[in-house]
Design a protein around this motif. Structure first.
Motif, PDB file in Angstrom:
ATOM      1  N   ALA A 139      90.596 -58.783  18.855  1.00 13.49           N
ATOM      2  CA  ALA A 139      91.625 -59.534  18.815  1.00 13.49           C
ATOM      3  C   ALA A 139      92.460 -59.423  19.983  1.00 13.49           C
ATOM      4  CB  ALA A 139      92.684 -58.377  18.024  1.00 13.49           C
ATOM      5  N   ASP A 140      93.107 -60.893  20.200  1.00 15.45           N
ATOM      6  CA  ASP A 140      93.895 -60.893  21.567  1.00 15.45           C
ATOM      7  C   ASP A 140      95.242 -61.793  20.828  1.00 15.45           C
ATOM      8  OD1 ASP A 140      93.019 -63.417  20.778  1.00 15.45           O
ATOM      9  OD2 ASP A 140      91.760 -63.920  22.640  1.00 15.45           O
ATOM     10  N   GLY A 141      96.105 -62.087  22.103  1.00 15.04           N
ATOM     11  CA  GLY A 141      97.319 -62.715  21.747  1.00 15.04           C
ATOM     12  C   GLY A 141      98.160 -62.027  20.685  1.00 15.04           C
ATOM     13  N   GLU A 142      98.599 -62.861  19.852  1.00 14.41           N
ATOM     14  CA  GLU A 142      99.871 -62.081  18.926  1.00 14.41           C
ATOM     15  C   GLU A 142      99.168 -61.315  18.164  1.00 14.41           C
ATOM     16  OE1 GLU A 142     101.732 -65.431  16.845  1.00 14.41           O
ATOM     17  OE2 GLU A 142     102.126 -66.588  18.638  1.00 14.41           O
ATOM     18  N   GLU A 143      97.717 -61.470  17.670  1.00 21.02           N
ATOM     19  CA  GLU A 143      97.162 -60.517  16.793  1.00 21.02           C
ATOM     20  C   GLU A 143      97.125 -59.283  17.393  1.00 21.02           C
ATOM     21  OE1 GLU A 143      93.183 -61.380  15.768  1.00 21.02           O
ATOM     22  OE2 GLU A 143      93.227 -59.993  14.239  1.00 21.02           O
ATOM     23  N   LEU A 144      96.745 -59.194  18.568  1.00 26.14           N
ATOM     24  CA  LEU A 144      96.610 -57.909  19.501  1.00 26.14           C
ATOM     25  C   LEU A 144      97.988 -57.381  19.608  1.00 26.14           C
ATOM     26  CD1 LEU A 144      94.968 -55.724  20.866  1.00 26.14           C
ATOM     27  CD2 LEU A 144      95.003 -57.254  22.917  1.00 26.14           C
ATOM     28  N   GLN A 145      99.079 -57.993  19.692  1.00 28.22           N
ATOM     29  CA  GLN A 145     100.335 -57.354  19.783  1.00 28.22           C
ATOM     30  C   GLN A 145     100.958 -57.072  18.379  1.00 28.22           C
ATOM     31  OE1 GLN A 145     102.118 -61.102  21.249  1.00 28.22           O
ATOM     32  NE2 GLN A 145     102.537 -60.162  23.243  1.00 28.22           N
ATOM     33  N   ARG A 146     100.437 -57.520  17.578  1.00 29.48           N
ATOM     34  CA  ARG A 146     100.644 -56.914  16.089  1.00 29.48           C
ATOM     35  C   ARG A 146     100.024 -55.670  15.720  1.00 29.48           C
ATOM     36  NH1 ARG A 146     100.472 -62.121  13.913  1.00 29.48           N
ATOM     37  NH2 ARG A 146      98.335 -61.949  13.405  1.00 29.48           N
ATOM     38  N   ILE A 147      98.837 -55.683  16.182  1.00 17.52           N
ATOM     39  CA  ILE A 147      98.025 -54.411  15.976  1.00 17.52           C
ATOM     40  C   ILE A 147      98.619 -53.245  16.987  1.00 17.52           C
ATOM     41  CG2 ILE A 147      95.738 -53.265  16.685  1.00 17.52           C
ATOM     42  CD1 ILE A 147      94.706 -56.106  15.800  1.00 17.52           C
ATOM     43  N   MET A 148      99.052 -53.544  18.379  1.00 13.59           N
ATOM     44  CA  MET A 148      99.810 -52.609  19.105  1.00 13.59           C
ATOM     45  C   MET A 148     101.162 -52.182  18.685  1.00 13.59           C
ATOM     46  SD  MET A 148      99.727 -54.415  22.823  1.00 13.59           S
ATOM     47  CE  MET A 148     100.671 -53.146  23.670  1.00 13.59           C
ATOM     48  N   ALA A 149     101.684 -53.290  18.052  1.00 17.40           N
ATOM     49  CA  ALA A 149     103.131 -52.524  17.461  1.00 17.40           C
ATOM     50  C   ALA A 149     102.819 -51.579  16.360  1.00 17.40           C
ATOM     51  CB  ALA A 149     103.785 -54.026  16.999  1.00 17.40           C
ATOM     52  N   ASP A 150     101.911 -51.836  15.422  1.00 23.81           N
ATOM     53  CA  ASP A 150     101.658 -50.949  14.408  1.00 23.81           C
ATOM     54  C   ASP A 150     101.015 -49.745  14.965  1.00 23.81           C
ATOM     55  OD1 ASP A 150     102.408 -52.790  12.514  1.00 23.81           O
ATOM     56  OD2 ASP A 150     100.173 -53.408  12.098  1.00 23.81           O
ATOM     57  N   ALA A 151     100.142 -49.623  16.092  1.00 26.24           N
ATOM     58  CA  ALA A 151      99.548 -48.539  16.238  1.00 26.24           C
ATOM     59  C   ALA A 151     100.257 -47.539  17.294  1.00 26.24           C
ATOM     60  CB  ALA A 151      98.206 -48.693  17.345  1.00 26.24           C
ATOM     61  N   VAL A 152     101.358 -48.112  18.046  1.00 27.64           N
ATOM     62  CA  VAL A 152     102.148 -47.229  19.002  1.00 27.64           C
ATOM     63  C   VAL A 152     103.366 -46.768  18.363  1.00 27.64           C
ATOM     64  CG1 VAL A 152     103.334 -47.248  21.116  1.00 27.64           C
ATOM     65  CG2 VAL A 152     101.097 -48.152  20.902  1.00 27.64           C
ATOM     66  N   PRO A 153     103.753 -45.590  17.996  1.00 26.78           N
ATOM     67  CA  PRO A 153     104.961 -45.149  17.395  1.00 26.78           C
ATOM     68  C   PRO A 153     105.953 -45.777  18.257  1.00 26.78           C
ATOM     69  CG  PRO A 153     103.575 -43.354  17.569  1.00 26.78           C
ATOM     70  CD  PRO A 153     102.994 -44.516  18.502  1.00 26.78           C
ATOM     71  N   GLN A 154     107.181 -46.321  17.547  1.00 29.87           N
ATOM     72  CA  GLN A 154     108.402 -46.682  18.028  1.00 29.87           C
ATOM     73  C   GLN A 154     109.137 -45.566  18.748  1.00 29.87           C
ATOM     74  OE1 GLN A 154     109.563 -49.994  17.866  1.00 29.87           O
ATOM     75  NE2 GLN A 154     110.910 -49.283  19.387  1.00 29.87           N
ATOM     76  N   GLU A 155     108.848 -44.263  18.478  1.00 30.89           N
ATOM     77  CA  GLU A 155     109.656 -43.212  19.326  1.00 30.89           C
ATOM     78  C   GLU A 155     108.844 -43.319  20.829  1.00 30.89           C
ATOM     79  OE1 GLU A 155     107.674 -42.268  16.148  1.00 30.89           O
ATOM     80  OE2 GLU A 155     109.735 -42.857  15.153  1.00 30.89           O
ATOM     81  N   ASP A 156     107.502 -43.390  20.726  1.00 26.56           N
ATOM     82  CA  ASP A 156     107.036 -43.639  22.081  1.00 26.56           C
ATOM     83  C   ASP A 156     107.429 -44.776  22.909  1.00 26.56           C
ATOM     84  OD1 ASP A 156     105.389 -41.304  21.293  1.00 26.56           O
ATOM     85  OD2 ASP A 156     103.422 -42.082  21.837  1.00 26.56           O
ATOM     86  N   ARG A 157     107.546 -45.799  22.410  1.00 29.65           N
ATOM     87  CA  ARG A 157     108.056 -46.842  23.045  1.00 29.65           C
ATOM     88  C   ARG A 157     109.553 -46.807  23.548  1.00 29.65           C
ATOM     89  NH1 ARG A 157     106.662 -52.242  19.344  1.00 29.65           N
ATOM     90  NH2 ARG A 157     107.968 -53.253  20.783  1.00 29.65           N
TER      91      ARG A 157
END
Ligand SMILES: [Mn+2]
Length: 270
Positions: A139-157
């Motif tokens: 993955a890279d680009g927008e796809e990787l950003q979608r994967i990151m957003a799914d993997a990292v809890p919003q509470e951590d961000r």
């Protein structure tokens, strides 16, 4: 001779010094911890060691400052963030934002930053959040950003987004990287506080307070007359450094990986 030197160099031969030794306010104790970079093993030992050290001293108003770069490079950034969040619920902790936290947060929306983030240690951070290596490889680009957003809890961000640029206790100023010399402390930019190396590191003059920082790795902590650097490169050296400050007293605590692989900590006056 002194006046000749002054003429030759255009300034006093003696660098300007703080008039009195730097101190915390009476009854205030501060522990500052250097760059953790995903080393949950060293961080756990450091927490244990700071708690034991604090309990062994006379009662005080104690605060802990984590100097930033909790994430990237080392194996368990997700674990370090979770542990920092949990510890911050138990006691007064100030969190400083490092350049790695800045890159991490910006990676969710900026693809150029995402590429730098992945190059400078972000890949293992995403692995620690459970993104499979095969997915990361493809993955890279927008796809990787979608994967990151799914993997990292919003509470951590949200937690990381709340990290501060600069914190002060008494005469001590805590930042991740440093400050720009000859610029008042209240006008320092986040960019400088999180990224600067030179001309900060070799500056000889007063910064308006004793600067305690990480970001630039040195084998041993650097205790200078105007700044204290405590990034001992934990992610590769296996040595995480903290400094305790109370009144004008200072002491170092280090959590170190031994040759046996065991982790031990050591305290000494500074
Ligand atoms: Mn850094």
């Amino acid at each position: 001779m002194k006046s000749l030197l002054r003429k030759l160099t255009g300034r006093s031969a003696q660098p300007p010094r703080l008039t009195a030794p730097a101190a915390t306010a009476p009854g205030t104790r501060v522990y500052a911890v250097g760059d953790i970079h995903g080393r949950l093993d060293l961080f756990e030992e450091m927490i244990r060691s700071i708690e034991a050290d604090d309990a062994s001293r006379k009662p005080a108003r104690t605060s802990v400052v984590l100097l930033g770069d909790l994430i990237d490079r080392g194996p368990d950034s997700a674990g370090v963030v979770a542990r920092a969040r949990a510890w911050a619920k138990e006691r007064a902790i100030k969190l400083i934002m490092g350049n790695h936290e800045e890159m991490f947060l910006d990676s969710f929306s900026k693809q150029g930053i995402l590429r730098s983030f992945m190059r400078f240690g972000g890949r293992v951070t995403l692995l620690s959040y459970g993104v499979p290596p095969r997915v990361l490889a493809e993955a890279d680009g927008e796809e990787l950003q979608r994967i990151m957003a799914d993997a990292v809890p919003q509470e951590d961000r949200d937690f990381i987004a709340g990290f501060e640029k600069m914190v002060r206790f008494g005469d001590y100023i805590f930042v991740h990287a440093g400050v720009r010399p000859d610029m008042p402390l209240e006008r320092q930019t986040g960019q400088d506080c999180r990224w600067i190396r030179e001309p900060f590191l070799s500056h000889d003059g007063d910064f308006g307070g004793m600067i305690v920082h990480g970001h630039t790795v040195t084998e041993q902590p650097e205790l200078m007359h105007n700044r204290i650097g405590i990034d001992t490169g934990a992610f590769m050296s296996g040595k995480l450094t903290a400094i305790g400050l109370e009144g004008t007293e200072r002491w170092l605590i280090q959590a170190c990986e031994q040759e046996s692989g065991k982790i031990a900590s050591f305290a000494q006056a500074a």
